[in-house]
Design a protein around this motif. Structure first.
Motif, mmCIF file in Angstrom:
data_model
loop_
_atom_site.group_PDB
_atom_site.id
_atom_site.type_symbol
_atom_site.label_atom_id
_atom_site.label_comp_id
_atom_site.label_asym_id
_atom_site.label_seq_id
_atom_site.Cartn_x
_atom_site.Cartn_y
_atom_site.Cartn_z
ATOM 1 N N GLY A 44 6.311 -1.696 -20.890
ATOM 2 C CA GLY A 44 7.620 -1.529 -21.503
ATOM 3 C C GLY A 44 8.290 -0.199 -21.191
ATOM 4 N N GLN A 45 7.576 0.710 -20.543
ATOM 5 C CA GLN A 45 8.214 1.967 -20.177
ATOM 6 C C GLN A 45 9.144 1.724 -18.983
ATOM 7 O OE1 GLN A 45 6.213 5.606 -18.249
ATOM 8 N NE2 GLN A 45 6.157 6.034 -20.432
ATOM 9 N N VAL A 46 10.359 2.228 -19.077
ATOM 10 C CA VAL A 46 11.351 2.015 -18.022
ATOM 11 C C VAL A 46 11.560 3.338 -17.303
ATOM 12 C CG1 VAL A 46 13.740 1.350 -17.567
ATOM 13 C CG2 VAL A 46 12.485 0.252 -19.420
ATOM 14 N N SER A 47 11.425 3.348 -15.970
ATOM 15 C CA SER A 47 11.628 4.620 -15.269
ATOM 16 C C SER A 47 12.516 4.426 -14.055
ATOM 17 C CB SER A 47 10.290 5.251 -14.887
ATOM 18 O OG SER A 47 9.487 4.341 -14.168
ATOM 19 N N VAL A 48 13.425 5.369 -13.907
ATOM 20 C CA VAL A 48 14.427 5.298 -12.838
ATOM 21 C C VAL A 48 14.621 6.698 -12.291
ATOM 22 C CG1 VAL A 48 16.394 5.584 -14.438
ATOM 23 C CG2 VAL A 48 16.732 4.351 -12.270
ATOM 24 N N ARG A 49 15.088 6.833 -11.063
ATOM 25 C CA ARG A 49 15.350 8.140 -10.478
ATOM 26 C C ARG A 49 16.542 8.007 -9.531
ATOM 27 N NH1 ARG A 49 11.601 10.954 -8.155
ATOM 28 N NH2 ARG A 49 12.968 11.777 -6.576
ATOM 29 N N PRO A 50 17.268 9.117 -9.316
ATOM 30 C CA PRO A 50 18.321 9.072 -8.306
ATOM 31 C C PRO A 50 17.699 9.221 -6.917
ATOM 32 C CG PRO A 50 18.246 11.238 -9.350
ATOM 33 C CD PRO A 50 17.193 10.413 -10.007
ATOM 34 N N GLY A 51 18.339 8.692 -5.903
ATOM 35 C CA GLY A 51 17.881 8.892 -4.522
ATOM 36 C C GLY A 51 16.728 7.979 -4.148
ATOM 37 N N PRO A 52 15.950 8.383 -3.107
ATOM 38 C CA PRO A 52 14.895 7.511 -2.583
ATOM 39 C C PRO A 52 13.872 7.135 -3.652
ATOM 40 C CG PRO A 52 15.301 9.323 -1.075
ATOM 41 C CD PRO A 52 16.096 9.611 -2.313
ATOM 42 N N THR A 53 13.677 5.846 -3.843
ATOM 43 C CA THR A 53 12.833 5.331 -4.915
ATOM 44 C C THR A 53 11.691 4.494 -4.360
ATOM 45 O OG1 THR A 53 14.673 5.360 -6.456
ATOM 46 C CG2 THR A 53 12.896 3.841 -6.962
ATOM 47 N N LEU A 54 11.991 3.714 -3.328
ATOM 48 C CA LEU A 54 10.971 2.924 -2.638
ATOM 49 C C LEU A 54 11.102 3.228 -1.151
ATOM 50 C CD1 LEU A 54 11.713 -0.314 -4.617
ATOM 51 C CD2 LEU A 54 9.432 0.673 -4.497
ATOM 52 N N SER A 55 9.971 3.209 -0.466
ATOM 53 C CA SER A 55 9.983 3.641 0.932
ATOM 54 C C SER A 55 10.522 2.558 1.853
ATOM 55 C CB SER A 55 8.564 4.004 1.356
ATOM 56 O OG SER A 55 7.775 2.842 1.468
ATOM 57 N N SER A 56 10.898 2.985 3.051
ATOM 58 C CA SER A 56 11.134 2.001 4.107
ATOM 59 C C SER A 56 9.768 1.498 4.570
ATOM 60 C CB SER A 56 11.886 2.614 5.284
ATOM 61 O OG SER A 56 11.020 3.426 6.049
ATOM 62 N N ALA A 57 9.745 0.311 5.116
ATOM 63 C CA ALA A 57 8.484 -0.211 5.650
ATOM 64 C C ALA A 57 8.778 -0.975 6.924
ATOM 65 C CB ALA A 57 7.807 -1.129 4.637
ATOM 66 N N ASP A 58 7.891 -0.821 7.895
ATOM 67 C CA ASP A 58 7.973 -1.582 9.135
ATOM 68 C C ASP A 58 6.596 -2.105 9.463
ATOM 69 O OD1 ASP A 58 10.736 -0.943 10.638
ATOM 70 O OD2 ASP A 58 10.107 0.799 9.482
ATOM 71 N N SER A 59 6.572 -3.337 9.949
ATOM 72 C CA SER A 59 5.327 -3.865 10.498
ATOM 73 C C SER A 59 5.462 -3.889 12.018
ATOM 74 C CB SER A 59 5.062 -5.273 9.987
ATOM 75 O OG SER A 59 4.817 -5.219 8.601
ATOM 76 N N VAL A 60 4.446 -3.382 12.696
ATOM 77 C CA VAL A 60 4.465 -3.334 14.153
ATOM 78 C C VAL A 60 3.240 -4.069 14.667
ATOM 79 C CG1 VAL A 60 4.673 -1.822 16.166
ATOM 80 C CG2 VAL A 60 5.386 -0.983 13.912
ATOM 81 N N ARG A 61 3.462 -5.058 15.507
ATOM 82 C CA ARG A 61 2.344 -5.736 16.157
ATOM 83 C C ARG A 61 2.246 -5.243 17.586
ATOM 84 N NH1 ARG A 61 3.119 -11.361 16.708
ATOM 85 N NH2 ARG A 61 5.028 -11.062 15.527
ATOM 86 N N ILE A 62 1.055 -4.825 17.968
ATOM 87 C CA ILE A 62 0.875 -4.252 19.302
ATOM 88 C C ILE A 62 -0.222 -5.029 20.015
ATOM 89 C CG2 ILE A 62 0.261 -2.163 20.594
ATOM 90 C CD1 ILE A 62 1.069 -0.581 18.036
ATOM 91 N N THR A 63 0.064 -5.455 21.242
ATOM 92 C CA THR A 63 -0.983 -6.041 22.075
ATOM 93 C C THR A 63 -1.232 -5.096 23.241
ATOM 94 O OG1 THR A 63 -0.162 -8.223 21.494
ATOM 95 C CG2 THR A 63 -1.712 -8.116 23.325
ATOM 96 N N VAL A 64 -2.492 -4.715 23.408
ATOM 97 C CA VAL A 64 -2.859 -3.885 24.569
ATOM 98 C C VAL A 64 -3.774 -4.721 25.461
ATOM 99 C CG1 VAL A 64 -2.592 -1.689 23.388
ATOM 100 C CG2 VAL A 64 -4.810 -2.820 23.341
ATOM 101 N N PHE A 65 -3.679 -4.469 26.759
ATOM 102 C CA PHE A 65 -4.384 -5.322 27.717
ATOM 103 C C PHE A 65 -5.503 -4.573 28.434
ATOM 104 C CE2 PHE A 65 -0.182 -6.992 27.031
ATOM 105 C CZ PHE A 65 -0.451 -8.327 26.777
#
Ligand SMILES: [Zn+2]
Ligand SMILES: [Zn+2]
Length: 411
Positions: free
Chosen positions: A175-196
């Motif tokens: 029940g605790q509510v928390s908020v902040r100005p500015g960056p709150t959750l990160s960016s995320a990227d998934s990278v798939r790499i194939t090496v030969f």
């Protein structure tokens, strides 16, 4: 000012808590994976229609209802709908009835909470003026749902919001509510790499370019991106979540696949990290004598969730007035969300906040021993089990409080 107008509505949410919890338990019992939220969408439509609202489908399994209530600001509240391929291990009486699928991220609490906010605003129209848009978004877990709704014409099919809101259930005092100005959750990227490499008999390594050795040195070298290339104090995560090569002890394989997850709070840092990954992988392939250029596939991109400062101030004041000590400043989370794609499609400010979902006694006990992260199952764990009350009620109340702050700022 907001507190005096929103207080009766927050009380009404509380009074209707049995209704809310019933919907919550149903949704928890019947989880559906990303872009397969068909029964969930129908259920949500039924509830909304039962409140006398018209619904529209946007993005196949996305559902939107609009409450028009005179002139004033337009507020959008969003809840995500999808569950995860996780086998539930909670012993809850209302545990998942679908094998291998579970609401392990708490999106069921978000849906039930938003339904509660909609019901309250619908039944107390004299307490506010403006337009409220309830948006149920599919497929958050693979970052495709917000985009699917936008691609299906969201921006032309609903009024332009003046503010957009979302929240997420997290580990924390229930029940605790928390908020902040500015960056709150990160960016995320998934990278798939194939090496030969070059395949060969396990007894003849001199004839091979061994992709297992190549991938291993890549994994180790990637660790230096955060440790050696990123300024201390700047947030970045590079995780190799999967590494696959070979099938047998006596065969040297001809390729290896790596799956990486990258998190940052800053677009420049993100670009530097992604560039460093490519540089390291190409250089290691070169060093190994790899016969082919590595291949990179980028998917599941989540942008940074970056709360608007002015909107934050408005919402925070409303939370402080409504929830007292249960209104707190959030710490940025390393998780990610696709929610902000929706406000960005309209060029509208937004705020996303967290709602604690852990039994308070259990939380403070674990916190006192410094054992929160080891003892309390977090989002995506098979044992993630928000305490329904007050978590769901508070999610509904926080949506109402945030909306009322914007409606009240119309003059
Ligand atoms: Zn999740
Ligand atoms: Zn989630």
């Amino acid at each position: 000012m907001e507190s005096t107008t929103s207080q009766p509505l927050l009380q009404a949410v509380e009074t209707g808590s049995a209704w809310l919890l019933e919907h919550y338990e149903h949704l928890h019992r019947h989880p559906e994976l990303s872009m397969e939220e068909h029964d969930t969408a129908e259920y949500i439509e039924d509830v909304l229609q039962g409140l006398g609202l018209e619904t529209q489908r946007i993005g196949e399994t996305g559902v939107v209802a609009i409450i028009e209530n005179g002139d004033g600001r337009v507020v959008l509240g969003r809840a995500d709908m999808d569950a995860l391929p996780v086998t539930e291990d909670t012993a809850l009486e209302y545990a998942s009835e679908t094998p291998g699928v579970m609401h392990a991220c708490g999106h069921d609490t978000h849906m039930a909470g938003l339904l509660g906010a909609v019901r309250t605003l619908t039944e107390h129209r004299s307490a506010w003026q403006g337009t409220y848009i309830a948006l149920f978004q599919p497929s958050e877990e693979d970052a495709s749902g917000a985009r699917a709704m936008i691609a299906d014409g969201l921006a032309d099919r609903i009024p332009r919001p003046d503010a957009c809101f979302a929240c997420h259930a997290m580990v924390g005092p229930a029940g605790q509510v928390s908020v902040r100005p500015g960056p709150t959750l990160s960016s995320a990227d998934s990278v798939r790499i194939t090496v030969f490499g070059r395949g060969a008999h396990g007894s003849m390594p001199h004839l091979s370019v061994d992709p297992v050795v190549l991938a291993s040195s890549i994994v180790l070298r990637l660790q230096t991106i955060v440790a050696r290339e990123t300024e201390p104090g700047t947030f970045a995560v590079v995780t190799v979540g999967a590494l696959h090569a070979g099938s047998s002890s006596n065969i040297i394989a001809d390729r290896a696949e790596l799956q990486l997850n990258v998190r940052t709070y800053d677009e420049n840092v993100r670009e530097r990290v992604l560039a460093a990954i490519e540089r390291i992988v190409r250089a290691e392939c070169e060093a190994a004598g790899s016969p082919r250029e590595p291949e990179f596939t980028y998917d599941d991109h989540y942008p940074v969730t970056d709360n608007d400062a002015d909107l934050h101030d408005l919402v925070r004041a409303s939370f402080d007035a409504a929830f007292g000590d249960d209104s707190q400043t959030a710490t940025p989370a390393t998780a990610s969300e696709d929610f902000c794609a929706i406000p960005e499609a309209f060029g509208t400010p937004y705020a996303c906040w967290f709602v604690g979902s852990t039994d308070r006694e259990r939380y403070s006990d674990a916190e006192a021993r410094g054992a929160v992260s080891t003892e309390i199952p977090g989002n995506h764990s098979p044992a993630f089990a928000p305490v329904a009350e007050p978590t769901v009620v508070r999610i509904a109340q926080s949506h109402v409080a945030a909306a009322m702050a914007v409606f009240g700022s119309a003059e």
